[in-house]
Design a protein around this motif. Structure first.
Motif, short mmCIF file in Angstrom:
data_model
loop_
_atom_site.label_atom_id
_atom_site.label_comp_id
_atom_site.label_asym_id
_atom_site.label_seq_id
_atom_site.Cartn_x
_atom_site.Cartn_y
_atom_site.Cartn_z
N UNK A 131 0.90 -0.95 -0.08
CA UNK A 131 0.26 -0.23 0.39
C UNK A 131 0.83 1.22 0.25
N UNK A 132 0.27 2.41 0.28
CA UNK A 132 0.85 3.99 0.17
C UNK A 132 1.86 4.26 1.84
N UNK A 133 2.79 4.73 1.53
CA UNK A 133 3.63 4.80 0.79
C UNK A 133 4.31 3.70 -0.02
N UNK A 134 4.43 3.07 0.22
CA UNK A 134 5.37 1.73 -0.25
C UNK A 134 5.30 0.38 0.78
N UNK A 135 4.63 -0.85 -0.11
CA UNK A 135 4.71 -1.70 0.39
C UNK A 135 6.34 -2.05 0.72
N UNK A 136 6.67 -3.49 1.47
CA UNK A 136 6.69 -3.51 1.91
C UNK A 136 6.70 -5.14 2.70
N UNK A 137 7.92 -5.96 1.92
CA UNK A 137 7.63 -7.20 2.44
C UNK A 137 8.52 -8.30 3.48
N UNK A 138 8.08 -8.97 4.51
CA UNK A 138 9.27 -9.27 5.33
C UNK A 138 9.36 -10.63 4.88
N UNK A 139 10.86 -10.91 4.94
CA UNK A 139 11.22 -11.71 3.69
C UNK A 139 12.14 -12.46 5.04
N UNK A 140 12.30 -14.00 3.88
CA UNK A 140 12.75 -15.13 5.20
C UNK A 140 13.84 -15.60 3.92
N UNK A 141 15.32 -15.58 4.31
CA UNK A 141 16.60 -16.29 3.47
C UNK A 141 16.98 -16.83 4.37
#
Length: 128
Positions: A48-58
């Motif tokens: 969504x706004x203002x920008x998206x954030x992904x929580x990633x598992x590496x």
């Protein structure tokens, strides 16, 4: 100095401090200059706004990835469902200049070999 002027000056200083934090967060100044690539699974997506954030598992290492605004993601051909929990993504972009921080800003997202350029003008092989 009259009280009204002091209050106005204090308000202006506070507003300037808030704006500098906002610009630092939403610009590229917090990132490193080099290209960085991360392949990981999406654990959580806040799009969504203002920008998206992904929580990633590496492989057990947690990363925060800033993706584009909704219009930019759509313009690149990405839908929210493509970045949903469990999706494996390769992110190309800029990582935080702070080595202790596992955060990056996506310029390109690769899904099953297909490239989605969020910021093609920033990529060495990108153009529009």
């Amino acid at each position: 100095m009259p009280l009204l002027i002091r209050r106005c000056l204090a308000g202006l200083l506070l507003m300037g401090a808030c704006l500098s934090v906002a610009f630092a967060h939403h610009g590229w100044r917090w990132t490193d200059d080099g290209q960085f690539e991360l392949t990981a699974k999406v654990e959580k997506a806040s799009l969504g706004n203002p920008h998206g954030v992904l929580t990633m598992d590496a492989d057990g290492s947690k990363w925060l990835v800033e993706v584009g605004q909704p219009w930019r993601n759509a313009q690149a051909g990405l839908s929210d469902s493509m970045m949903a929990k469990g999706a494996t993504l390769t992110i190309v972009g800029k990582r935080s200049a702070d080595d202790k921080e596992q955060r990056m800003k996506a310029e390109r997202i690769i899904i099953d070999g297909r490239k989605f350029d969020l910021y093609p003008e920033r990529l060495p092989d990108g153009s529009r």
